[in-house]
Design a protein around this motif. Structure first.
Motif, PDB file in Angstrom:
ATOM      1  N   PRO A   1     -13.585  18.780   3.933  1.00  0.00           N
ATOM      2  CA  PRO A   1     -14.680  19.541   4.854  1.00  0.00           C
ATOM      3  C   PRO A   1     -14.072  20.530   5.907  1.00  0.00           C
ATOM      4  O   PRO A   1     -14.910  21.049   6.577  1.00  0.00           O
ATOM      5  N   ALA A   2     -12.868  20.237   5.871  1.00  0.00           N
ATOM      6  CA  ALA A   2     -12.218  21.204   7.030  1.00  0.00           C
ATOM      7  C   ALA A   2     -10.735  21.237   6.787  1.00  0.00           C
ATOM      8  O   ALA A   2     -10.102  20.255   5.859  1.00  0.00           O
ATOM      9  N   ASP A   3     -10.048  22.302   7.107  1.00  0.00           N
ATOM     10  CA  ASP A   3      -8.646  22.343   7.011  1.00  0.00           C
ATOM     11  C   ASP A   3      -7.991  21.073   7.608  1.00  0.00           C
ATOM     12  O   ASP A   3      -8.412  20.595   8.676  1.00  0.00           O
ATOM     13  N   GLY A   4      -6.746  20.751   6.771  1.00  0.00           N
ATOM     14  CA  GLY A   4      -6.415  19.466   7.553  1.00  0.00           C
ATOM     15  C   GLY A   4      -5.582  18.840   6.428  1.00  0.00           C
ATOM     16  O   GLY A   4      -5.360  19.011   5.244  1.00  0.00           O
ATOM     17  N   THR A   5      -5.139  17.390   6.993  1.00  0.00           N
ATOM     18  CA  THR A   5      -4.350  16.871   6.026  1.00  0.00           C
ATOM     19  C   THR A   5      -5.035  15.649   5.690  1.00  0.00           C
ATOM     20  O   THR A   5      -6.103  14.834   6.634  1.00  0.00           O
ATOM     21  N   TYR A   6      -4.835  15.213   4.166  1.00  0.00           N
ATOM     22  CA  TYR A   6      -5.807  14.273   3.874  1.00  0.00           C
ATOM     23  C   TYR A   6      -4.824  13.262   3.137  1.00  0.00           C
ATOM     24  O   TYR A   6      -3.631  13.563   2.697  1.00  0.00           O
ATOM     25  N   LEU A   7      -5.123  11.788   3.255  1.00  0.00           N
ATOM     26  CA  LEU A   7      -4.251  10.854   2.661  1.00  0.00           C
ATOM     27  C   LEU A   7      -4.907  10.218   1.631  1.00  0.00           C
ATOM     28  O   LEU A   7      -5.914  10.024   1.343  1.00  0.00           O
ATOM     29  N   ILE A   8      -3.907   9.787   0.716  1.00  0.00           N
ATOM     30  CA  ILE A   8      -4.407   8.975  -0.463  1.00  0.00           C
ATOM     31  C   ILE A   8      -3.670   7.576  -0.460  1.00  0.00           C
ATOM     32  O   ILE A   8      -2.571   7.679  -0.166  1.00  0.00           O
ATOM     33  N   VAL A   9      -4.325   6.439  -0.491  1.00  0.00           N
ATOM     34  CA  VAL A   9      -3.976   5.180  -0.433  1.00  0.00           C
ATOM     35  C   VAL A   9      -4.198   4.625  -1.993  1.00  0.00           C
ATOM     36  O   VAL A   9      -5.136   4.651  -2.534  1.00  0.00           O
TER      37      VAL A   9
ATOM     38  N   ILE B   1      -9.360   7.993  -0.832  1.00  0.00           N
ATOM     39  CA  ILE B   1      -9.079   9.257  -0.176  1.00  0.00           C
ATOM     40  C   ILE B   1      -9.585   9.329   1.469  1.00  0.00           C
ATOM     41  O   ILE B   1     -10.709   9.151   1.681  1.00  0.00           O
ATOM     42  N   LEU B   2      -8.568   9.584   2.274  1.00  0.00           N
ATOM     43  CA  LEU B   2      -8.938   9.374   3.680  1.00  0.00           C
ATOM     44  C   LEU B   2      -8.874  10.671   4.432  1.00  0.00           C
ATOM     45  O   LEU B   2      -8.167  11.374   3.962  1.00  0.00           O
ATOM     46  N   ASN B   3      -9.511  10.824   5.771  1.00  0.00           N
ATOM     47  CA  ASN B   3      -9.130  11.921   6.526  1.00  0.00           C
ATOM     48  C   ASN B   3      -7.934  11.564   7.518  1.00  0.00           C
ATOM     49  O   ASN B   3      -7.674  10.292   7.313  1.00  0.00           O
ATOM     50  N   SER B   4      -7.603  12.511   8.255  1.00  0.00           N
ATOM     51  CA  SER B   4      -6.626  12.050   9.190  1.00  0.00           C
ATOM     52  C   SER B   4      -7.071  11.034  10.270  1.00  0.00           C
ATOM     53  O   SER B   4      -6.154  10.588  10.974  1.00  0.00           O
TER      54      SER B   4
ATOM     55  N   GLU C   1       0.854  -1.097   0.115  1.00  0.00           N
ATOM     56  CA  GLU C   1       0.015   0.166  -0.048  1.00  0.00           C
ATOM     57  C   GLU C   1       1.081   1.046   0.097  1.00  0.00           C
ATOM     58  O   GLU C   1       2.071   1.234   0.727  1.00  0.00           O
ATOM     59  N   ASP C   2       0.614   2.217  -0.886  1.00  0.00           N
ATOM     60  CA  ASP C   2       1.355   3.490  -0.971  1.00  0.00           C
ATOM     61  C   ASP C   2       0.530   4.456  -0.319  1.00  0.00           C
ATOM     62  O   ASP C   2      -0.411   4.663  -0.954  1.00  0.00           O
ATOM     63  N   TYR C   3       1.077   5.353   0.576  1.00  0.00           N
ATOM     64  CA  TYR C   3       0.245   6.383   1.425  1.00  0.00           C
ATOM     65  C   TYR C   3       0.869   7.523   0.844  1.00  0.00           C
ATOM     66  O   TYR C   3       2.303   7.830   0.979  1.00  0.00           O
ATOM     67  N   PHE C   4       0.300   8.690   0.501  1.00  0.00           N
ATOM     68  CA  PHE C   4       0.424   9.975   0.149  1.00  0.00           C
ATOM     69  C   PHE C   4      -0.141  10.981   1.085  1.00  0.00           C
ATOM     70  O   PHE C   4      -1.546  10.859   1.210  1.00  0.00           O
ATOM     71  N   ALA C   5       0.252  12.041   1.600  1.00  0.00           N
ATOM     72  CA  ALA C   5      -0.315  13.184   2.413  1.00  0.00           C
ATOM     73  C   ALA C   5      -0.381  14.462   1.867  1.00  0.00           C
ATOM     74  O   ALA C   5       0.770  14.842   1.300  1.00  0.00           O
TER      75      ALA C   5
END
Length: 809
Positions: free
Chosen positions: A213-221, A185-188, A148-152
């Motif tokens: 939906p809000a400021d922050g970091t989101y991850l892509i797997v 696409i995942l949230n924190s 699995e490759d994760y990107f933030a």
């Protein structure tokens, strides 16, 4: 163009194509590239990887947009190409091939994008340690088994994030299982906000979008959907760019400026003016570019002359049909589950109306469309669901003048922003399509012609609503190459395609426009060739590409040439012939495999003949069955030389009806006896020269001293004396045939017919005389025993008897 005298085929509509996969091992083969794509607006060096690339000299591109600066072979498995990609080049996948001194490669896709590219950096296989990236980049990565490759990426509230991945679309070859990518696409807090597996727009690749939906970091797997993977390469575009999943209307007329509505996966819609090209095309790429950025790949639309008729809601029944006029292109969107769209048109009795839906095909819509046609009263009179392809198609002959309605819906009554369609309603028009059949299974045919030599393949034609002989023409062959014109007759669907290169022809590869023309008919046949890019389970084609031109290359000279000695006599039905093939070896000192390019209908040939080392000719045995197609057939022999193919000039094979008819009265004989095998002869037509008939197929132990007898036009029966030896096998033998040979100064005509029956029996045994047996003495009969005197009655029995007598009196 230098045209040669035209050859014509005469016969019935079937040819046996000969093929041999073993002769293709020399071809250059492209497997992948590093990188798998480039950013437009710059110069790049790309290493193409594969086999047999050591003599690469040219890069051949199917579409404009990439300029080749240099081709530099590194070794047999790698070649570096330097290319320049203008900033105006449309993003998408570009088909390319390498041209070597010995042949053309297969097609490989190279991606072109608008975003800067970065590489995936391991370790990034854990949610807690993702690779941090900026928004609006393209990532080149690979997925290993269970990887699995994760990107933030950091987003502001309301900012759009779209992820589009190329995995299936850039993979080449046969693979089971193949890389089937999955993106989320995942949230924190690790909650999935969007997922994608097999987006219809992108074959089996991925596309998903969110608005933060809000400021922050989101991850892509990124992973394989079943946690497989074998270092499978991918390109992933991450950004705020526009990514339409539907376009309405999905096309327009050539040269038209069309207001098109684009819809993305979030249901957002906007309108842009699109200038269509001046010529018709089955699929035209539109890349959306606006203030948000540039779409990573195009949406495809149709450019055809039919007028656009957009659905006008409400149009959910025949009473609310959107009105159009033939020919028309009805366009719309099945916008929600259960939605039906209806259109209407006037038609005349006897007209045949073709209703052809484009949804999954070309548009890559999510719609699994069903098409139904109704009369003016609303009664259903016809319909179709996925006829012969991804989408529905229907030809309907109009029974009477009047108004007709056509309805469109999803097969499962689904609907949504991705359910766009274009239904072309036209009167049936003639069509002519030319194709090159695969000579090696699953591998598109590439045409290589050696300097000072010839090559040949078969060309197929599909006629719809049109008949007549077809003349084939090449409009832009490489310099020094000519086509030998062989006309395809009206009752044929395939013909030899023979090219010749002069000894001075420069090494060059081109994409050639191949057209077909029918005399006294304005129609011009178009060419198409399927390239099966990725093949999965059960040989299912997962991804393919259709080229509109044939790839043809001049390659370096071969050491030899071959020629066929033209037969001076015909081959007759039920006959046979030896076809003499000669070789001018030059400095070649090796076996050379030869075979027919194709067999005329009813003609058989050996596919395992070689011209042996040190020899200058060989004979290919030909046979004709009892229904071989009578006529003149241009035949071509090709040879495999040093891993390449060369061809002979065509010579005419004359196929005629049989000369004789033989029948065999049944013959019976005993062991150790003499008998006669009779053959009744019917001379079907006159012949030149002398003829004899040879009796063949006699079983072991049956001897005929004179197996050949002369035949004239007046012969009606032949008698062959045979001797049945004592050791012959007893039983019925069905192996007897008669072979006629007609000899003349031009050669021999042979015809073989059977089957005669010979019954071999054991001799009957001699009768055996019976010996007289002595008379048997009659036995002395014994006198019968004397009856015993009656037993005296008792006093009681006497009284009962007396009483009985008195009662009877």
């Amino acid at each position: 163009m230098n045209m040669r005298p035209q050859l014509k085929l005469i016969g019935v509509p079937f040819l046996c194509l000969m093929s041999c996969s073993s002769v293709f091992a020399y071809k250059p083969d492209l497997v992948s590239s590093t990188p798998r794509g480039v950013q437009r607006g710059g110069t790049h060096k790309v290493v193409l990887e594969g086999t047999r690339l050591g003599d690469s000299r040219q890069l051949l591109l199917d579409q404009p947009g990439i300029n080749v600066i240099n081709v530099n072979p590194i070794d047999d498995k790698k070649v570096e190409v330097e290319i320049e990609v203008p900033s105006t080049t449309k993003p998408g996948l570009y088909p390319l091939r390498i041209v070597t001194e010995t042949g053309l490669s297969n097609v490989l896709f190279l991606g072109v994008g608008a975003l800067p590219a970065i590489d995936e950096v391991e370790p990034n296989s854990d949610f807690g340690s993702p690779q941090v990236i900026e928004n609006n980049v393209t990532i080149e990565g690979a997925v290993a088994r269970e990887d699995e490759d994760y990107f933030a990426v950091n987003l502001k509230q309301g900012e759009q994030l779209t992820v589009e991945l190329e995995g299936v679309r850039i993979k080449k070859g046969r693979s089971n299982p193949f890389f089937d990518p999955y993106v989320a696409i995942l949230n924190s807090e690790r909650f999935e906000l969007a997922t994608s597996d097999d987006a219809p727009l992108l074959q089996q690749d991925c596309l998903c979008s969110i608005k933060a939906p809000a400021d922050g970091t989101y991850l892509i797997v990124v992973r394989d959907s079943s946690f497989g993977g074998s270092n499978d390469r991918y390109r992933m575009h991450v950004g705020s760019f526009p990514r339409p999943i539907a376009v309405v209307p999905a096309g327009g007329a050539p040269g038209e400026l069309v207001d098109m509505t684009f819809v993305d996966s979030l249901g957002q819609a906007w309108v842009e003016k699109v200038q269509l090209p001046s010529e018709e095309t089955d699929s035209f790429p539109i890349v959306v570019e606006n203030d948000l950025g540039v779409a990573p790949s195009p949406n495809l639309v149709r450019v055809k002359s039919q007028a656009n008729i957009l659905e006008q809601e409400p149009n959910n029944s025949v009473k609310e049909s959107t009105v159009g006029q033939l020919p028309a292109a009805f366009s719309g969107l099945i916008g929600q589950p259960g939605d039906y769209d209806f259109f209407s048109f006037e038609a005349k009795k006897g007209q045949t109306v073709r209703l052809k839906l484009f949804a999954r095909n070309v548009l890559r819509s999510q719609l699994d469309g069903v098409v139904n046609i109704y009369n003016a009263k609303g009664g259903r009179v016809g319909g179709n669901d996925d006829s012969g392809g991804l989408d529905s198609s229907l030809d309907y002959k109009i029974p009477e003048d009047g108004l007709y309605h056509v309805g469109i819906n999803d097969h499962l009554n689904n609907g949504g922003p991705a359910y766009s369609y274009r239904l072309e309603a036209t009167l049936v028009e003639p069509d002519l399509v030319l194709t090159l059949p695969d000579r090696e299974r699953y591998v598109a045919t590439q045409v290589n012609v050696a300097q000072g030599n010839r090559t040949a393949v078969m060309l197929n034609a599909s006629r719809v609503g049109v008949g007549g002989a077809i003349d084939v023409e090449c409009l832009n062959l490489p310099e020094g190459v000519t086509l030998t014109p062989i006309q395809m007759p009206a009752n044929q669907s395939t013909v030899p395609f023979l090219l010749t290169a002069t000894a001075e022809a420069p090494l060059d590869g081109k994409l050639v426009n191949v057209v077909g023309r029918i005399a006294d008919n304005p129609i011009q046949g178009r060419f198409t060739q399927q390239h099966q890019m990725l093949i999965g389970l059960n040989n299912n084609v997962v991804n393919d590409y259709y080229a509109d031109r044939a790839a043809i290359a001049v390659i370096k000279a071969m050491p030899c040439t071959i020629e066929v000695v033209a037969p001076k006599v015909p081959i007759v039905r039920n006959g046979s012939m030896g076809l003499v093939v000669k070789i001018n070896r030059g400095d070649l000192d090796a076996d050379v495999a030869i075979r027919m390019l194709y067999n005329p209908p009813g003609i058989g040939s050996s596919g395992s003949i070689k011209i042996a080392k040190g020899q200058d000719q060989a004979i290919i045995p030909l046979t004709a069955n009892g229904s071989a197609a009578i006529g003149q057939w241009p035949i071509i022999v090709y040879a495999s030389v040093a891993g390449n193919e060369i061809a002979s000039e065509p010579v005419m094979l004359d196929v005629q009806d049989k000369l004789f008819n033989f029948t065999f009265p049944k013959t019976s004989a005993e062991l150790s006896s003499d008998s006669t095998v009779l053959v009744d002869v019917e001379v079907m037509r006159d012949f030149e020269g002398t003829a004899e008939v040879e009796l063949l197929g006699l079983p072991a132990g049956v001897v005929c001293e004179q197996t050949k007898q002369a035949v004239t036009k007046d012969t009606e029966q032949l008698a062959y004396k045979v001797k049945i030896e004592e050791g012959a096998r007893v039983g019925q033998h069905k192996s007897i045939v008669a072979r006629a040979t007609v000899s003349s100064p031009d050669g021999e005509i042979q015809q073989t017919l059977g089957t005669g029956i010979l019954q071999v029996d054991k001799p009957l045994p001699a009768p055996v005389m019976k010996k007289e047996e002595p008379k048997k003495k009659e036995p002395v009969k014994e006198a019968p025993p004397k009856e015993a005197p009656p037993k005296p009655l008792s006093r009681l029995e006497q009284l009962r008897l007396l009483k009985k007598q008195q009662s009877e009196n």
